[in-house]
Design an enzyme around this catalytic site. Structure first.
Site, short mmCIF file in Angstrom:
data_model
loop_
_atom_site.label_atom_id
_atom_site.label_comp_id
_atom_site.label_asym_id
_atom_site.label_seq_id
_atom_site.Cartn_x
_atom_site.Cartn_y
_atom_site.Cartn_z
N ALA A 61 -21.43 12.77 -83.69
CA ALA A 61 -20.04 12.29 -83.76
C ALA A 61 -20.03 10.80 -84.07
CB ALA A 61 -19.33 12.52 -82.42
N THR A 63 -18.68 7.79 -82.50
CA THR A 63 -18.23 7.63 -81.11
C THR A 63 -17.74 6.22 -80.76
OG1 THR A 63 -20.50 7.20 -80.43
CG2 THR A 63 -19.70 9.47 -80.19
N THR A 102 -13.19 15.54 -76.57
CA THR A 102 -12.93 14.38 -75.70
C THR A 102 -11.58 14.44 -75.00
OG1 THR A 102 -12.56 11.99 -75.80
CG2 THR A 102 -12.13 13.20 -77.79
N ASP A 103 -11.50 13.76 -73.86
CA ASP A 103 -10.23 13.56 -73.16
C ASP A 103 -9.27 12.68 -73.99
OD1 ASP A 103 -12.08 11.47 -72.81
OD2 ASP A 103 -11.17 10.78 -70.95
N TYR A 126 -10.09 7.45 -83.13
CA TYR A 126 -11.18 8.29 -82.64
C TYR A 126 -10.60 9.61 -82.12
CZ TYR A 126 -14.61 10.00 -79.20
OH TYR A 126 -15.46 10.79 -78.47
N LYS A 130 -11.21 13.36 -83.65
CA LYS A 130 -11.83 14.42 -82.83
C LYS A 130 -10.89 15.63 -82.74
CE LYS A 130 -15.17 14.29 -80.57
NZ LYS A 130 -16.56 14.72 -80.86
N TRP A 151 -15.73 10.24 -70.49
CA TRP A 151 -16.45 9.07 -69.99
C TRP A 151 -17.94 9.38 -69.72
CZ3 TRP A 151 -13.16 5.79 -66.00
CH2 TRP A 151 -11.86 5.64 -66.49
#
Ligand SMILES: NC(=O)c1ccc[n+]([C@@H]2O[C@H](COP(=O)([O-])OP(=O)(O)OC[C@H]3O[C@@H](n4cnc5c(N)ncnc54)[C@H](OP(=O)(O)O)[C@@H]3O)[C@@H](O)[C@H]2O)c1
Length: 286
Positions: A61, A63, A102-103, A126, A130, A151
């Protein structure tokens, strides 16, 4: 024995999977970015064609959340188009996909932990890239697990835990933000869940949230790291609500773990996992 391909194998999550390799009855094939670039469908196809993989774990990814604001095209090329390539190749060669999301697909306004069916509304590039990757997977490949993690930290690569430890060692005073609430998650815990999915081999396809239990701020996370590292000496870590970043970040991105816990009973609290990883760090340095 199941055959599993790992993409993006040189990142912190990929390296953590490699740490588990010797303990598992799984035949892993690890590919770093130099070996397979996920934006190049030919390189994916060439490596999938005759390999007979059962599963693919995508750890590759873009990131860098801050840099994604400037390099939008590159973030989308990797996190969306690259992921689309993976989904297409998995579909062609009948390979199940475990993909990490991801959150940051959420805007942080809910104020309560996000379920897997909550409305997504990413507020930075980001998160947007995603989310597009998730949508491509859902469109192209039925046999998928999208794991939304939050995280991440580990003993590998660059991450918040390692940065805080190096600052503690240099005796620097740190101002750490109290403005975001979320859940620090050890890559060891995430890999244990990924291995569980591979081993049970009957988890329903779809989206799963994964984090440790509980929540905190980056300031709380830093204090916990310091507490474990120096046995109580965290006087130089100070809270701030003035930390400026280029990327907007969700103020609250705690994940609701009910769906995951229906199947998986091994979740630890975030404090327990920080303790485990800091202990591992000390052992690795002794
Ligand atoms: N880190 C977090 O806090 C966090 C939180 C939630 C979710 N996640 C997700 O968890 C997953 C694993 O993250 P991580 O922390 O392990 O990230 P990481 O340490 O940055 O690793 C990502 C890896 O992907 C590789 N990569 C980048 N572009 C690629 C390409 N085109 N083809 C193949 N490989 C490529 C990178 O290679 P180079 O280093 O050579 O560029 C790097 O080795 C990612 O999907 C990330 O979005 C991370």
């Amino acid at each position: 024995m199941k055959r599993v391909i790992v993409l993006g194998a040189n990142g912190q999550l990929g390296k953590t999977i490699k740490d588990f390799e010797k303990f598992e009855a799984i035949k892993f094939s690890f590919f770093s970015r130099n070996e397979i670039d996920i934006t190049d469908i030919n390189s994916l196809t060439k490596n999938f064609k005759d390999a007979d993989f059962d599963l693919c774990i995508n750890c590759a990814a873009y990131t860098n959340v801050e840099a994604a604001e400037r390099n939008v095209a590159e973030a989308f090329l990797i996190n969306a188009e690259g992921v689309k390539n993976i989904a297409e190749v998995c579909n062609s060669y009948k390979v199940k996909l475990i993909h990490i999301s991801t959150d940051y697909v959420f805007d942080g306004k809910k104020g309560k932990p996000y379920t897997t069916t909550d409305h997504t509304n990413p507020i930075n590039q980001y998160g947007k890239s995603k989310l597009q990757g998730e949508l491509y997977i859902q469109e192209k490949l039925k046999e998928h697990y999208i794991i939304r993690a939050s995280w991440l930290y580990s003993l590998h690569g660059k991450n918040f835990l390692k940065t805080i430890i190096s600052k503690i060692e240099s005796e620097a005073t740190l101002n750490i933000t109290t403005e975001e609430e979320g859940t620090p998650t050890s890559c060891i815990d995430l890999v244990t869940f990924i291995l569980y999915i591979i081993k049970v081999d009957n988890l329903p396809y779809g989206i799963y949230n994964f984090s440790a239990k509980g929540s905190t701020t980056w300031y709380g996370f830093a204090k916990e790291i310091a507490k474990n590292y120096k046995l109580g000496n965290s006087d130089k870590i100070l809270p701030t609500d003035k930390y400026k970043t280029q990327a907007k970040r969700p103020k609250f991105s705690v994940l609701n773990l009910n769906k995951t816990e229906e199947f998986y009973k091994e979740l630890r609290t975030w404090e327990e996992s920080v303790g485990v990883v800091v202990k591992g760090y000390k052992i690795s340095r002794s």
